[in-house]
Design a protein around this motif. Sequence first.
Motif, short mmCIF file in Angstrom:
data_model
loop_
_atom_site.label_atom_id
_atom_site.label_comp_id
_atom_site.label_asym_id
_atom_site.label_seq_id
_atom_site.Cartn_x
_atom_site.Cartn_y
_atom_site.Cartn_z
N LEU A 148 15.25 5.60 -5.55
CA LEU A 148 15.75 5.26 -4.21
C LEU A 148 16.10 3.79 -4.08
O LEU A 148 16.22 3.27 -2.97
N ASP A 149 16.29 3.11 -5.23
CA ASP A 149 16.48 1.66 -5.16
C ASP A 149 17.76 1.24 -4.45
O ASP A 149 17.89 0.08 -4.06
N GLU A 150 18.69 2.18 -4.26
CA GLU A 150 19.89 1.85 -3.50
C GLU A 150 19.62 1.87 -1.99
O GLU A 150 20.39 1.31 -1.21
N LEU A 151 18.52 2.52 -1.58
CA LEU A 151 18.21 2.65 -0.16
C LEU A 151 17.06 1.76 0.26
O LEU A 151 17.10 1.17 1.35
N VAL A 152 16.03 1.68 -0.57
CA VAL A 152 14.85 0.87 -0.24
C VAL A 152 14.50 0.01 -1.44
O VAL A 152 14.70 0.42 -2.59
N GLU A 153 13.97 -1.17 -1.18
CA GLU A 153 13.55 -2.06 -2.25
C GLU A 153 12.20 -1.57 -2.78
O GLU A 153 11.22 -1.56 -2.04
N PRO A 154 12.11 -1.16 -4.07
CA PRO A 154 10.89 -0.51 -4.56
C PRO A 154 9.63 -1.36 -4.42
O PRO A 154 8.57 -0.84 -4.07
N ASN A 155 9.72 -2.67 -4.68
CA ASN A 155 8.52 -3.51 -4.58
C ASN A 155 8.01 -3.59 -3.15
O ASN A 155 6.80 -3.50 -2.89
N GLU A 156 8.94 -3.77 -2.21
CA GLU A 156 8.52 -3.83 -0.81
C GLU A 156 7.96 -2.49 -0.35
O GLU A 156 6.98 -2.44 0.39
N ALA A 157 8.60 -1.40 -0.79
CA ALA A 157 8.09 -0.08 -0.41
C ALA A 157 6.72 0.16 -1.03
O ALA A 157 5.84 0.76 -0.41
N GLY A 158 6.51 -0.32 -2.26
CA GLY A 158 5.21 -0.18 -2.90
C GLY A 158 4.12 -0.92 -2.15
O GLY A 158 3.00 -0.42 -1.98
N GLU A 159 4.44 -2.12 -1.67
CA GLU A 159 3.48 -2.87 -0.86
C GLU A 159 3.20 -2.16 0.46
O GLU A 159 2.06 -2.15 0.94
N LEU A 160 4.23 -1.56 1.02
CA LEU A 160 4.06 -0.82 2.27
C LEU A 160 3.12 0.36 2.07
O LEU A 160 2.25 0.63 2.92
N LEU A 161 3.24 1.06 0.95
CA LEU A 161 2.34 2.16 0.66
C LEU A 161 0.91 1.66 0.47
O LEU A 161 -0.05 2.30 0.92
N ALA A 162 0.75 0.52 -0.21
CA ALA A 162 -0.59 -0.06 -0.38
C ALA A 162 -1.20 -0.41 0.97
O ALA A 162 -2.39 -0.17 1.22
N GLN A 163 -0.38 -0.98 1.87
CA GLN A 163 -0.88 -1.33 3.19
C GLN A 163 -1.26 -0.08 3.98
O GLN A 163 -2.29 -0.05 4.67
N ALA A 164 -0.46 0.96 3.87
CA ALA A 164 -0.77 2.21 4.58
C ALA A 164 -2.08 2.81 4.07
O ALA A 164 -2.91 3.28 4.85
N LEU A 165 -2.30 2.77 2.75
CA LEU A 165 -3.56 3.28 2.21
C LEU A 165 -4.75 2.43 2.64
O LEU A 165 -5.84 2.94 2.91
N TRP A 166 -4.54 1.12 2.72
CA TRP A 166 -5.61 0.23 3.19
C TRP A 166 -5.98 0.55 4.64
O TRP A 166 -7.15 0.65 4.99
N ASP A 167 -4.97 0.77 5.46
CA ASP A 167 -5.25 1.15 6.85
C ASP A 167 -5.94 2.50 6.90
O ASP A 167 -6.83 2.72 7.74
N GLY A 168 -5.54 3.42 6.01
CA GLY A 168 -6.22 4.71 5.95
C GLY A 168 -7.68 4.56 5.55
O GLY A 168 -8.55 5.24 6.09
N ALA A 169 -7.96 3.66 4.59
CA ALA A 169 -9.35 3.42 4.18
C ALA A 169 -10.16 2.86 5.34
O ALA A 169 -11.33 3.23 5.53
N LYS A 170 -9.57 1.96 6.11
CA LYS A 170 -10.28 1.40 7.27
C LYS A 170 -10.55 2.48 8.30
O LYS A 170 -11.65 2.54 8.88
N ASP A 171 -9.57 3.35 8.55
CA ASP A 171 -9.78 4.45 9.50
C ASP A 171 -10.89 5.39 9.02
O ASP A 171 -11.72 5.84 9.81
N LEU A 172 -10.90 5.66 7.71
CA LEU A 172 -11.91 6.58 7.18
C LEU A 172 -13.30 5.95 7.18
O LEU A 172 -14.30 6.65 7.40
N ALA A 173 -13.38 4.64 6.95
CA ALA A 173 -14.68 3.97 7.05
C ALA A 173 -15.18 4.02 8.49
O ALA A 173 -16.39 4.22 8.72
#
Length: 295
Positions: A148-173
């Motif tokens: 999907l590199d023509e639509l989204v920047e992979p590194n930025e999207a990867g960081e966004l996924l990491a942030q979403a998982l971090w927020d999920g971990a906080k919600d689960l804690a």
Amino acid sequence: MSSENYVHLWIASDAKATAAALTEVGVRGRARVHEWGSVTDITPEAPMSREAASRRAAQQIMLLAVVFGGLCMAGGGAYAGMLISGGLVLAVVAIVGSVRAEQPGRVRTPNMRSFPDIHRVLTTPQEQRTFRALVKLAERVGRTLPELDELVEPNEAGELLAQALWDGAKDLARKQEIRAVRDDLRRHETHASDESSRAHRDLMHQRQQADALWEEVNGDLARLVAQLTAAAESGEMFIRDRDLDVTLQRTEKALAELSTDLMVGTSGASEQLADETTAVLNAYRELNDLYGGKH
């Protein structure tokens, strides 16, 4: 997402706990390290059997004996005492290593008191299972990023996924803590005899508050699952439709060259691809609105 807001998530899991952190975590002992996007996922290797660990230690000690014996015979007799002492120390290290190799790995985290805001530890089986399902879903999204590199920047999207998982971990804690409160209130509720007493009314009031918090955190988690699912499905659909569009264009050209009489109409794949492109962009825009730029 700017470089100063760079997010990398470390995850470490063992049989009893799962840790998620914005700094390095790991497991004591041998570990498998799986890196994807801006996530490092660490799990312990299966412990060695006692027989295998003992055999490895014996081989190491035998090798040490041969090496140090050779050094003594090669003119190190004057230092024999030092060599023997060094050999004994290394033999002890080999034995300790074999004992540790028999033990299952354990999660290693930063000090909770010193770093309370940068890691969460999940110990309840329900929250651990939910988080592992979130990780699998986010990784499913991550697998589509190179295409999907023509639509989204992979590194930025990867960081966004990491942030979403971090927020999920906080919600689960947070959910883990609410679960403990609800269980405690439920135990006291079964022993409450006078339903008209002030203590019983206070108990019911706190139970309502705990239930409201429970629903709130479940709502946050449901939104995260929905957004990750939308990103995964739209990305996968885009890739399938793009590949189909390329195939149809290639076969249409081949058929036209094979027969001048055959009129081949254009397919609807290009229009479908445009729709899927919009779906991908919308999915990542919504993910960024929810989780982008958080710490």
